[in-house]
Scaffold this motif. Structure first.
Motif, PDB file in Angstrom:
ATOM      1  N   ASN A   6      28.166  39.458  36.519  1.00  0.00           N
ATOM      2  CA  ASN A   6      27.749  38.333  37.357  1.00  0.00           C
ATOM      3  C   ASN A   6      28.362  38.450  38.756  1.00  0.00           C
ATOM      4  OD1 ASN A   6      26.541  35.847  37.946  1.00  0.00           O
ATOM      5  ND2 ASN A   6      28.512  34.825  37.603  1.00  0.00           N
ATOM      6  N   GLU A   7      29.644  38.813  38.808  1.00  0.00           N
ATOM      7  CA  GLU A   7      30.311  38.960  40.116  1.00  0.00           C
ATOM      8  C   GLU A   7      29.693  40.111  40.912  1.00  0.00           C
ATOM      9  OE1 GLU A   7      34.524  37.226  38.322  1.00  0.00           O
ATOM     10  OE2 GLU A   7      34.262  39.389  38.604  1.00  0.00           O
ATOM     11  N   LYS A   8      29.343  41.186  40.188  1.00  0.00           N
ATOM     12  CA  LYS A   8      28.701  42.330  40.887  1.00  0.00           C
ATOM     13  C   LYS A   8      27.378  41.889  41.497  1.00  0.00           C
ATOM     14  CE  LYS A   8      30.529  46.046  38.072  1.00  0.00           C
ATOM     15  NZ  LYS A   8      30.262  46.691  36.808  1.00  0.00           N
ATOM     16  N   SER A   9      26.641  41.052  40.759  1.00  0.00           N
ATOM     17  CA  SER A   9      25.337  40.622  41.297  1.00  0.00           C
ATOM     18  C   SER A   9      25.542  39.713  42.511  1.00  0.00           C
ATOM     19  CB  SER A   9      24.486  39.951  40.216  1.00  0.00           C
ATOM     20  OG  SER A   9      24.983  38.664  39.946  1.00  0.00           O
ATOM     21  N   ILE A  10      26.618  38.907  42.484  1.00  0.00           N
ATOM     22  CA  ILE A  10      26.913  38.062  43.673  1.00  0.00           C
ATOM     23  C   ILE A  10      27.214  38.981  44.860  1.00  0.00           C
ATOM     24  CG2 ILE A  10      28.539  36.386  44.681  1.00  0.00           C
ATOM     25  CD1 ILE A  10      28.844  35.194  41.868  1.00  0.00           C
ATOM     26  N   LEU A  11      27.981  40.028  44.598  1.00  0.00           N
ATOM     27  CA  LEU A  11      28.338  40.962  45.662  1.00  0.00           C
ATOM     28  C   LEU A  11      27.109  41.721  46.178  1.00  0.00           C
ATOM     29  CD1 LEU A  11      31.005  41.618  47.034  1.00  0.00           C
ATOM     30  CD2 LEU A  11      31.318  43.499  45.445  1.00  0.00           C
ATOM     31  N   ASP A  12      26.101  41.818  45.340  1.00  0.00           N
ATOM     32  CA  ASP A  12      24.838  42.455  45.773  1.00  0.00           C
ATOM     33  C   ASP A  12      23.921  41.470  46.485  1.00  0.00           C
ATOM     34  OD1 ASP A  12      25.615  44.849  44.803  1.00  0.00           O
ATOM     35  OD2 ASP A  12      24.618  44.633  42.863  1.00  0.00           O
ATOM     36  N   GLY A  13      24.369  40.215  46.594  1.00  0.00           N
ATOM     37  CA  GLY A  13      23.584  39.240  47.347  1.00  0.00           C
ATOM     38  C   GLY A  13      22.630  38.407  46.502  1.00  0.00           C
ATOM     39  N   ALA A  14      22.723  38.494  45.171  1.00  0.00           N
ATOM     40  CA  ALA A  14      21.764  37.786  44.310  1.00  0.00           C
ATOM     41  C   ALA A  14      21.835  36.268  44.483  1.00  0.00           C
ATOM     42  CB  ALA A  14      22.011  38.146  42.839  1.00  0.00           C
ATOM     43  N   GLU A  31      42.488  43.318  45.962  1.00  0.00           N
ATOM     44  CA  GLU A  31      42.901  44.726  46.045  1.00  0.00           C
ATOM     45  C   GLU A  31      44.212  44.880  46.803  1.00  0.00           C
ATOM     46  OE1 GLU A  31      39.157  46.523  47.054  1.00  0.00           O
ATOM     47  OE2 GLU A  31      38.613  46.362  44.934  1.00  0.00           O
ATOM     48  N   LEU A  32      44.355  44.058  47.810  1.00  0.00           N
ATOM     49  CA  LEU A  32      45.600  44.064  48.592  1.00  0.00           C
ATOM     50  C   LEU A  32      46.813  43.710  47.719  1.00  0.00           C
ATOM     51  CD1 LEU A  32      45.890  44.440  51.663  1.00  0.00           C
ATOM     52  CD2 LEU A  32      45.900  41.972  51.893  1.00  0.00           C
ATOM     53  N   PHE A  33      46.614  42.804  46.796  1.00  0.00           N
ATOM     54  CA  PHE A  33      47.734  42.339  45.966  1.00  0.00           C
ATOM     55  C   PHE A  33      47.746  42.941  44.555  1.00  0.00           C
ATOM     56  CE2 PHE A  33      47.794  39.196  49.321  1.00  0.00           C
ATOM     57  CZ  PHE A  33      49.159  38.997  49.506  1.00  0.00           C
ATOM     58  N   GLY A  34      46.903  43.930  44.319  1.00  0.00           N
ATOM     59  CA  GLY A  34      46.929  44.627  43.030  1.00  0.00           C
ATOM     60  C   GLY A  34      46.359  43.819  41.873  1.00  0.00           C
ATOM     61  N   ALA A  35      45.464  42.881  42.162  1.00  0.00           N
ATOM     62  CA  ALA A  35      44.867  42.100  41.071  1.00  0.00           C
ATOM     63  C   ALA A  35      43.888  42.976  40.296  1.00  0.00           C
ATOM     64  CB  ALA A  35      44.145  40.883  41.638  1.00  0.00           C
ATOM     65  N   GLU A  36      43.780  42.736  38.985  1.00  0.00           N
ATOM     66  CA  GLU A  36      42.853  43.541  38.178  1.00  0.00           C
ATOM     67  C   GLU A  36      41.491  42.888  38.059  1.00  0.00           C
ATOM     68  OE1 GLU A  36      44.867  44.472  34.572  1.00  0.00           O
ATOM     69  OE2 GLU A  36      46.395  45.626  35.646  1.00  0.00           O
ATOM     70  N   GLU A  37      41.482  41.549  38.180  1.00  0.00           N
ATOM     71  CA  GLU A  37      40.193  40.854  38.077  1.00  0.00           C
ATOM     72  C   GLU A  37      40.238  39.522  38.810  1.00  0.00           C
ATOM     73  OE1 GLU A  37      40.882  39.097  33.588  1.00  0.00           O
ATOM     74  OE2 GLU A  37      39.930  41.044  33.834  1.00  0.00           O
ATOM     75  N   LEU A  38      39.100  38.865  38.861  1.00  0.00           N
ATOM     76  CA  LEU A  38      39.051  37.514  39.422  1.00  0.00           C
ATOM     77  C   LEU A  38      39.197  36.523  38.271  1.00  0.00           C
ATOM     78  CD1 LEU A  38      36.068  37.787  41.965  1.00  0.00           C
ATOM     79  CD2 LEU A  38      38.488  38.216  42.371  1.00  0.00           C
ATOM     80  N   MET A  39      39.688  35.331  38.589  1.00  0.00           N
ATOM     81  CA  MET A  39      39.835  34.313  37.546  1.00  0.00           C
ATOM     82  C   MET A  39      39.316  32.980  38.077  1.00  0.00           C
ATOM     83  SD  MET A  39      43.892  33.591  37.913  1.00  0.00           S
ATOM     84  CE  MET A  39      43.716  31.959  37.234  1.00  0.00           C
ATOM     85  N   ILE A 164      33.758  28.426  47.453  1.00  0.00           N
ATOM     86  CA  ILE A 164      32.351  28.835  47.277  1.00  0.00           C
ATOM     87  C   ILE A 164      32.152  29.639  45.991  1.00  0.00           C
ATOM     88  CG2 ILE A 164      30.548  30.331  48.279  1.00  0.00           C
ATOM     89  CD1 ILE A 164      31.503  29.380  51.042  1.00  0.00           C
ATOM     90  N   VAL A 165      33.147  30.485  45.692  1.00  0.00           N
ATOM     91  CA  VAL A 165      33.002  31.325  44.493  1.00  0.00           C
ATOM     92  C   VAL A 165      33.531  30.607  43.245  1.00  0.00           C
ATOM     93  CG1 VAL A 165      33.659  33.555  43.473  1.00  0.00           C
ATOM     94  CG2 VAL A 165      33.133  33.424  45.907  1.00  0.00           C
TER      95      VAL A 165
END
Ligand code: F3S
Length: 418
Positions: A6-14, A31-39, A164-165
């Motif tokens: 779902n996040e990938k599709s948001i990043l693709d503009g869906a 990425e700056l803070f070494g996170a592995e995923e969004l929560m 927003i996200v």
């Protein structure tokens, strides 16, 4: 950062351009803070509400125009001005126009018009353990440390993206492993009389923040009965002198019933003490002047609570302010409505007090006013006043601020730590 489908599709503009931009920024932050995923987060408090430069307006307007809408309940920090009563504050047209632009953009995106830096005192209180994304340093410190909710120190503009996200990168204070106290500070030599003095809490926060820096720090020796406004003053001051996101007040902070719980029984990196002498030194640093006239008393940094208004009205007891001294109090619209309803506002107005909503006392239109010296019960305000407004400031208790406002001359009594 590993994204879900779902996040990938948001990043693709869906889901449109605004969510795409917001998610791209959050991914880069992760990425700056070494996170592995969004929560997911359950609510967001936006700090980028105060007009400073055009870029802040353009960013908010662009996201709103591109269809950006808050995915989770979102509250707003103060505007630069009182949006309900700009004429009282003598707001110049350009500042009014830019503040209105920000107002329009944020409300269009679905934020609640809270315009307060104390959202936790007007019903928007997260639960213990709740994952949230708050910006505004005092609110962050309060949410993490007094309530036990979980937020990083989010910066302006990132906060809008989180709204927003409805998600943030999973790192920092969202994670249990990063909430352990790595330093301990002990209060030594403090008496019951000192803890009953209102001025102790902002001063203690001021000293604590400078020692804690950016480390999660436990403080032992605070009385468990410290009231909510005292803890607000402590949090605001601590987050002014240190990059403080979370502290553990042992016996008060929900995650710190005792020292072992917040240090997880591991050896701290550093152990320090705070003594009454250190409060004395901090007070001397903040109070450059000990006597003379004061023409601006500024209260409500962070925004004044209903309880604070009640105490102030009692202290004033219908007396008129000195003709050369203004007393300004900043609060939220919600609390303004409560004091209006209870007759407190008219009593204060009759004494000569002006109550503003929405704004911040450090951001008032300086060219429209000509004060010479300020006084406040807030160590945060006193700390920043000179650099932000050009006025020297004095720290006093509420009672000292009231007596100063009535007489027009600094009225301070000896603190028990002197
Ligand atoms: Fe609030 Fe302004 Fe003070 S935002 S905490 S009143 S500096």
């Amino acid at each position: 950062v590993k994204l879900t489908d779902n996040e990938k599709s948001i990043l693709d503009g869906a889901k449109g351009e605004a969510p795409r931009i917001a998610l791209a920024i959050l991914k880069d932050l992760g990425e700056l803070f070494g996170a592995e995923e969004l929560m997911p987060v359950s609510q967001v408090h936006i700090d980028a509400t105060l007009y400073m430069v055009d870029a802040g307006v353009e960013f908010a307007e662009k996201l709103a125009a591109l269809g950006g809408r808050s995915a989770v309940p979102t509250s707003l920090n103060p505007s630069a001005i009182d949006l309900l009563h700009p004429e009282r504050l003598r707001v110049p047209p350009e500042l009014l126009q830019n503040s209105r632009k920000l107002e329009t953009a944020y409300l269009e995106m679905g934020a609640a018009p809270t315009w307060t830096c104390a959202p936790y005192q007007q019903g928007l209180v997260p639960r213990f353990g709740e994952q949230i994304a708050w910006a505004e340093s005092n609110a962050i410190a309060f949410a993490n440390s007094i309530i036990g909710a979980r937020t990083n120190r989010y910066a302006d503009l990132v906060d809008i993206c989180a709204s927003i996200v409805g998600k943030v990168p999973e790192f920092g204070l969202h994670l249990d492993k990063n909430r352990r106290a790595e330093q301990i500070i002990r209060l030594e030599g403090f008496t019951g009389e000192m803890f009953r003095d209102e001025k102790l809490y902002p001063l203690l926060g001021y000293v604590f923040g400078s020692l804690a820096g950016d480390q999660v720090t436990a403080l032992t020796g605070m009385p468990p009965a410290a009231d909510i406004d005292a803890l607000k003053g402590f949090s605001a001051a601590a987050a002014s002198t240190g990059a403080v996101g979370l502290f553990h007040l042992v016996g008060i902070t929900p995650e710190a019933p005792d020292l072992e719980a917040c240090t997880r029984s591991l050896r701290p990196k550093e152990e320090m003490v705070i003594t009454p002498d250190m409060l004395r030194a901090a007070e001397a640093t903040l109070n450059i002047e000990e006597s003379g006239a004061v023409d601006w008393i500024a209260l409500g940094c962070p925004h004044y609570s209903f309880a604070e208004f009640r105490s102030l009205a009692k202290l004033l007891d219908g007396r008129r302010l000195h003709g050369d001294t203004a007393m300004w109090i900043y609060t939220s619209r919600a609390v303004y409505g409560w004091i209006e309803n209870r007759g407190i506002l008219s009593a204060l107005n009759n004494s000569g007090v002006t109550v503003f909503t929405d704004g911040c006392p450090l951001q008032f239109p300086r060219n429209a006013w000509s004060f010479s010296r300020a006084m406040s019960n807030s160590a945060k305000f006193t700390h920043y006043c000179f650099s932000q407004t050009g006025y020297p400031a004095i720290l006093g208790s509420t009672a000292e601020c009231v007596e100063t406002a009535v007489t027009g001359k600094i009225q301070r009594r000896k603190s028990p730590w002197h």
